[in-house]
Design an enzyme around this catalytic site. Structure first.
Site, PDB file in Angstrom:
ATOM      1  N   GLU A  51       0.759  -1.195  -0.039  1.00 47.75           N
ATOM      2  CA  GLU A  51      -0.147  -0.219   0.135  1.00 47.75           C
ATOM      3  C   GLU A  51       0.790   1.205   0.204  1.00 47.75           C
ATOM      4  O   GLU A  51       1.742   2.007   1.137  1.00 47.75           O
ATOM      5  CB  GLU A  51      -0.987   0.433   1.007  1.00 47.75           C
ATOM      6  CG  GLU A  51      -2.118   1.320   1.528  1.00 47.75           C
ATOM      7  CD  GLU A  51      -2.723   1.050   2.278  1.00 47.75           C
ATOM      8  OE1 GLU A  51      -2.863  -0.365   2.552  1.00 47.75           O
ATOM      9  OE2 GLU A  51      -3.746   2.126   2.520  1.00 47.75           O
TER      10      GLU A  51
ATOM     11  N   LYS B  64      -7.802  -1.365  11.242  1.00 55.10           N
ATOM     12  CA  LYS B  64      -7.641  -1.692  10.204  1.00 55.10           C
ATOM     13  C   LYS B  64      -5.983  -1.201   9.725  1.00 55.10           C
ATOM     14  O   LYS B  64      -4.821  -1.058   8.947  1.00 55.10           O
ATOM     15  CB  LYS B  64      -8.434  -1.360   8.337  1.00 55.10           C
ATOM     16  CG  LYS B  64      -7.552  -2.002   7.526  1.00 55.10           C
ATOM     17  CD  LYS B  64      -7.318  -1.006   6.498  1.00 55.10           C
ATOM     18  CE  LYS B  64      -6.517  -1.280   5.111  1.00 55.10           C
ATOM     19  NZ  LYS B  64      -5.636  -0.917   4.228  1.00 55.10           N
TER      20      LYS B  64
ATOM     21  N   ASP C  48       3.387 -15.008  11.560  1.00 60.74           N
ATOM     22  CA  ASP C  48       2.394 -14.938  10.907  1.00 60.74           C
ATOM     23  C   ASP C  48       1.584 -13.784  10.513  1.00 60.74           C
ATOM     24  O   ASP C  48       0.591 -14.370  12.515  1.00 60.74           O
ATOM     25  CB  ASP C  48       1.307 -16.635  11.572  1.00 60.74           C
ATOM     26  CG  ASP C  48       0.336 -16.961  11.351  1.00 60.74           C
ATOM     27  OD1 ASP C  48       0.068 -16.005  10.424  1.00 60.74           O
ATOM     28  OD2 ASP C  48       0.170 -17.989  11.453  1.00 60.74           O
TER      29      ASP C  48
ATOM     30  N   HIS D  62      -2.822  10.677  -0.009  1.00 61.27           N
ATOM     31  CA  HIS D  62      -3.110   9.378  -0.214  1.00 61.27           C
ATOM     32  C   HIS D  62      -2.677   9.143  -1.854  1.00 61.27           C
ATOM     33  O   HIS D  62      -1.928   8.633  -2.888  1.00 61.27           O
ATOM     34  CB  HIS D  62      -4.041   8.395  -0.108  1.00 61.27           C
ATOM     35  CG  HIS D  62      -4.162   7.430   0.901  1.00 61.27           C
ATOM     36  ND1 HIS D  62      -4.694   6.346   0.745  1.00 61.27           N
ATOM     37  CD2 HIS D  62      -3.410   7.573   2.305  1.00 61.27           C
ATOM     38  CE1 HIS D  62      -4.804   5.827   1.789  1.00 61.27           C
ATOM     39  NE2 HIS D  62      -3.986   6.533   2.482  1.00 61.27           N
TER      40      HIS D  62
HETATM   41  C1  MEV Z   1      -5.998   3.061   4.978  1.00 61.65           C
HETATM   42  O1  MEV Z   1      -5.136   2.076   4.905  1.00 61.65           O
HETATM   43  C2  MEV Z   1      -5.800   3.004   6.205  1.00 61.65           C
HETATM   44  C3  MEV Z   1      -6.704   4.433   6.924  1.00 61.65           C
HETATM   45  O2  MEV Z   1      -8.594   4.154   6.214  1.00 61.65           O
HETATM   46  C4  MEV Z   1      -7.373   4.075   8.447  1.00 61.65           C
HETATM   47  C5  MEV Z   1      -8.366   5.083   9.035  1.00 61.65           C
HETATM   48  O3  MEV Z   1      -9.169   5.510   8.300  1.00 61.65           O
HETATM   49  O4  MEV Z   1      -8.451   5.382  10.435  1.00 61.65           O
HETATM   50  C6  MEV Z   1      -7.032   5.694   6.779  1.00 61.65           C
END
Ligand code: MEV
Length: 434
Positions: free
Chosen positions: A87, A265, A281, A378
């Site tokens: 990513e 995430k 793992d 991003h």
């Molecule tokens: C993107 O990989 C992860 C985010 O969506 C985490 C979040 O929203 O806290 C930027």
């Protein structure tokens, strides 16, 4: 679907594929899917002996980028941490979060207990209380059975330590609490659980299964940090406002499971990347983190951010049953190399660094969400990826990224066209100067 004769149920070629050499498999796949010479060469070039030894039906190694998270200060030690991720924004965000925390003194991660849990699940237990009495009177023997199945663990100070019974109607779980030392310990735990399962079967208990649990709630690691407001400010928003908005986002992840999933995430973006780079793992760690996040029956963020005096205080806690030996760790030369760079000496230290990295990653994401939004940062990285995808050469990438940034909407087609224009412009420029 392209190249997919499988739809006609013509799957004979798959039969016995595992018996062939990896080179033969590549040949079959290349012919079957009509791969051109470049693609055949790519499969062969990335193939490794190690990969072939590790998994069945091996074709080749699938490569992922490895990068360095810098300035991660944990318990006063500054780490440069190799991480592996596909990513684009993950490493940049982690460095950003780590640097902000470093400027305020770094992360604190306390010593934590580490144990794994294996479960031997029984069916048809007429009287669980009677079973409890029987287990209590046979505990020493059961632990001896478990330890005999993996004697080296006890020599290293680990091994099966305790048993407990859990009623999970209509089943009963006999849980084995096991110390696994520097390893993640999945094989040890499973071997011991299976040995105890045999013992219980021999005593006429009806055993359904014996396996470790990834809900490694006995290997919880926490980390905390205190970030001064001044280290959170942006060009257009003061640090106190950013901090307040981060605290609100933290609260949102406690009350809204939809947001909690994304919040977590983001944390796992960093932790998984470290798990891969350190040969751990990562699915086990993911599974444990989500089990812990939902331990109240409702999914919640595994980190929190609160205002305290003139600072934003972050805290994270999750199961981190990591290892620095065992599994593929000793086999993969990249893993061994990564342990030289990160200078992590023990499983305890790795867990502390991982928890801190997760919190750094989380801070960067929440700060972006609280201010300019996630896309600004991003997109910078996405544009670079897009530039590579459409075939921009290294020296063309900065100019193409600059061009894409000025466009209202960007897609692969737009990027391709922009690259063509760029090349046309530079040819024209050269002609004019000639
Ligand atoms: C993107 O990989 C992860 C985010 O969506 C985490 C979040 O929203 O806290 C930027």
């Amino acid at each position: 679907m392209k190249n997919n004769d499988n739809n006609n149920d013509n799957s004979d070629w798959m039969h016995g594929l595992y018996r062939l050499s990896d080179a033969q498999r590549r040949q079959i796949i290349s012919d079957r899917f009509k791969l051109n010479d470049d693609k055949r060469e790519l499969l062969a070039r990335n193939a490794s002996q190690l990969g072939n030894q590790l998994i069945e039906n091996y074709l080749t190694d699938y490569r992922l980028p490895e990068g360095l998270v810098t300035n991660l200060v944990v318990n006063d030690k500054t780490y440069a941490v190799p991480v592996v991720t596909e990513e684009p924004s993950v490493v940049a965000a982690a460095c950003n979060g780590a640097r902000r925390v470093a400027l305020s003194g770094g992360f604190f991660a306390p010593d934590a207990k580490r144990a794994m849990l294996g479960q031997v699940v029984l069916k048809n237990v007429a009287d669980p209380d009677k079973l409890q009495d029987w287990l209590t009177s046979h505990e020493t023997e059961i632990l001896a059975v478990a330890n005999a199945a993996h004697p080296s663990m006890q020599k290293r100070g680990g091994g099966a330590k305790k048993i407990r019974l859990r009623k999970i109607d209509p089943f009963v779980s006999v849980d084995l609490i096991i110390g696994v030392g520097e390893a993640m310990g999945a094989n040890t735990v499973n071997t011991m659980a299976e040995a105890v399962a045999h013992y219980l079967k021999a005593h006429n208990y009806d055993v359904l299964t014996a396996i470790l649990t990834n809900a490694a709630f006995m290997s919880l690691q926490s980390a905390a940090c205190r970030v001064s407001f001044k280290n959170l400010a942006t060009a257009t928003m003061d640090g106190a406002t950013v901090a307040l908005r981060i605290a609100d986002l933290s609260q949102l992840a406690q009350v809204d499971p939809y947001r909690a999933a994304t919040h977590n995430k983001g944390i796992m973006n960093g932790i998984d990347a470290l798990m891969i780079a350190s040969g751990n793992d990562w699915r086990a760690i993911e599974s444990g983190a989500y089990a812990y996040a939902a331990k109240t029956g409702r999914l919640k963020g595994i980190s929190t951010w609160q205002i305290s005096d003139d600072a934003l205080v972050g805290r994270i806690e999750l199961p981190l049953p990591v290892g620095t030996v065992g599994g593929s760790i000793g086999l993969n030369p990249m893993t061994r190399l990564n342990f030289k760079i990160n200078d992590i000496q023990s499983a305890e230290e790795l867990a502390k660094v991982a928890a801190s990295l997760g919190l750094a990653q989380n801070l960067a994401a929440l700060r972006a969400l609280a201010t300019s939004g996630i896309q600004a940062g991003h997109m910078q990285m996405q544009y670079r990826s897009l530039a590579v995808v459409v075939g921009a050469k290294d020296k063309e990438i900065p100019a193409l990224v600059k061009k894409l940034k000025q466009m209202p909407q960007v897609s692969q087609a737009v990027a391709k066209k922009a690259l063509q224009e760029l090349r046309k412009d530079s040819t024209n420029d050269r002609r004019t100067t000639d």
